[in-house]
Design a protein around this motif. Structure first.
Motif, PDB file in Angstrom:
ATOM      1  N   VAL A   1     116.954 121.004  52.207  1.00 14.00           N
ATOM      2  CA  VAL A   1     117.568 119.565  51.896  1.00 14.00           C
ATOM      3  C   VAL A   1     118.762 119.825  51.067  1.00 14.00           C
ATOM      4  N   LEU A   2     118.965 120.946  50.195  1.00 11.60           N
ATOM      5  CA  LEU A   2     120.229 121.150  49.559  1.00 11.60           C
ATOM      6  C   LEU A   2     121.393 121.396  50.351  1.00 11.60           C
ATOM      7  N   ASP A   3     121.017 122.140  51.652  1.00 15.83           N
ATOM      8  CA  ASP A   3     122.196 122.374  52.435  1.00 15.83           C
ATOM      9  C   ASP A   3     122.615 121.425  53.379  1.00 15.83           C
ATOM     10  N   ASP A   4     121.728 120.337  53.516  1.00 14.10           N
ATOM     11  CA  ASP A   4     122.164 119.353  54.164  1.00 14.10           C
ATOM     12  C   ASP A   4     122.924 118.079  53.505  1.00 14.10           C
ATOM     13  N   ALA A   5     124.213 118.043  53.927  1.00 16.34           N
ATOM     14  CA  ALA A   5     125.272 117.034  53.114  1.00 16.34           C
ATOM     15  C   ALA A   5     124.840 115.598  53.320  1.00 16.34           C
ATOM     16  N   ASP A   6     123.711 115.331  54.186  1.00 13.80           N
ATOM     17  CA  ASP A   6     123.390 113.806  54.366  1.00 13.80           C
ATOM     18  C   ASP A   6     122.187 113.470  53.320  1.00 13.80           C
ATOM     19  N   SER A   7     121.665 114.583  52.828  1.00 16.03           N
ATOM     20  CA  SER A   7     120.483 114.380  51.885  1.00 16.03           C
ATOM     21  C   SER A   7     120.836 113.184  50.734  1.00 16.03           C
ATOM     22  N   GLY A   8     120.005 112.301  50.435  1.00 18.72           N
ATOM     23  CA  GLY A   8     120.127 111.351  49.414  1.00 18.72           C
ATOM     24  C   GLY A   8     120.078 112.038  47.919  1.00 18.72           C
ATOM     25  N   PRO A   9     120.495 111.396  46.850  1.00 17.43           N
ATOM     26  CA  PRO A   9     120.302 111.846  45.807  1.00 17.43           C
ATOM     27  C   PRO A   9     118.951 112.206  44.987  1.00 17.43           C
ATOM     28  N   ASP A  10     117.870 111.184  45.541  1.00 21.28           N
ATOM     29  CA  ASP A  10     116.641 111.235  44.951  1.00 21.28           C
ATOM     30  C   ASP A  10     115.926 112.667  45.619  1.00 21.28           C
ATOM     31  N   GLU A  11     116.377 112.683  46.849  1.00 20.06           N
ATOM     32  CA  GLU A  11     115.700 113.942  47.536  1.00 20.06           C
ATOM     33  C   GLU A  11     116.153 115.156  47.182  1.00 20.06           C
ATOM     34  N   ARG A  12     117.674 115.203  46.827  1.00 23.56           N
ATOM     35  CA  ARG A  12     118.251 116.231  46.185  1.00 23.56           C
ATOM     36  C   ARG A  12     117.786 116.646  45.114  1.00 23.56           C
ATOM     37  N   ALA A  13     117.350 115.795  44.172  1.00 24.54           N
ATOM     38  CA  ALA A  13     116.902 115.855  42.730  1.00 24.54           C
ATOM     39  C   ALA A  13     115.447 116.430  42.806  1.00 24.54           C
ATOM     40  N   ARG A  14     114.587 116.068  43.838  1.00 24.18           N
ATOM     41  CA  ARG A  14     113.280 116.677  43.854  1.00 24.18           C
ATOM     42  C   ARG A  14     113.524 118.131  44.640  1.00 24.18           C
ATOM     43  N   ALA A  15     114.467 118.270  45.303  1.00 24.97           N
ATOM     44  CA  ALA A  15     114.424 119.709  46.027  1.00 24.97           C
ATOM     45  C   ALA A  15     115.207 120.691  44.881  1.00 24.97           C
ATOM     46  N   SER A  16     116.096 120.262  43.993  1.00 24.20           N
ATOM     47  CA  SER A  16     116.426 120.969  42.791  1.00 24.20           C
ATOM     48  C   SER A  16     115.306 121.201  42.034  1.00 24.20           C
ATOM     49  N   ALA A  17     114.560 120.323  41.769  1.00 19.95           N
ATOM     50  CA  ALA A  17     113.481 120.738  40.753  1.00 19.95           C
ATOM     51  C   ALA A  17     112.394 121.845  41.498  1.00 19.95           C
ATOM     52  N   ILE A  18     112.170 121.665  42.761  1.00 16.31           N
ATOM     53  CA  ILE A  18     111.519 122.958  43.382  1.00 16.31           C
ATOM     54  C   ILE A  18     111.956 124.289  43.286  1.00 16.31           C
TER      55      ILE A  18
END
Length: 133
Positions: free
Chosen positions: A81-98
């Motif tokens: 998700v973090l490598d995908d530039a098209d990921s949305g902010p909510d998705e990126r926030a969840r990924a960052s928390a993981i």
């Protein structure tokens, strides 16, 4: 499959050599859906890309730190998700928390392993000092 495409893929034995994981372990990770090969040969053999190898290396690094298969899968998905530039902010926030949670767990596991190694080295030194040969 074209010759160039075949060259871009690695067979499972090559991947095992590169990752220092057994073929059995790599097959298991495929069977549980942790790291699925990107392609199959016409004969049905697993074929891996450099990205697949990188995912396996992440798993190999997590394994001695006591991460579960689910935690490994969650981290791999988060990194994607973090490598995908098209990921949305909510998705990126969840990924960052993981990723942060995994980093915390890894740090704690490393500290525990360092203590265990210190104890093992103290014990070895004790045995060397008591050598009766």
């Amino acid at each position: 499959m074209t010759e160039d495409a075949a060259r871009a893929h690695l067979q499972i034995g090559q991947v095992a050599e590169r990752t220092e994981l057994s073929i059995k372990t790599i097959r298991h990770y495929d069977e549980v859906g942790l790291v699925t090969p990107s392609a199959r040969s016409t004969g049905g053999f697993r074929l891996y890309t450099e990205d697949d190898v990188e995912r396996l290396l992440v798993v190999r690094r997590m394994k001695p730190l006591g991460f579960t298969l689910d935690q490994m899968r969650d981290l791999l998905d988060a990194l994607e998700v973090l490598d995908d530039a098209d990921s949305g902010p909510d998705e990126r926030a969840r990924a960052s928390a993981i990723v942060l949670d995994c980093r915390t767990t890894a740090t704690q596991s490393c500290e525990k392993l360092r203590r265990q190694l210190d104890y093992a080295e103290e014990f070895t030194a004790l045995l060397i000092a008591r050598d009766t040969r």
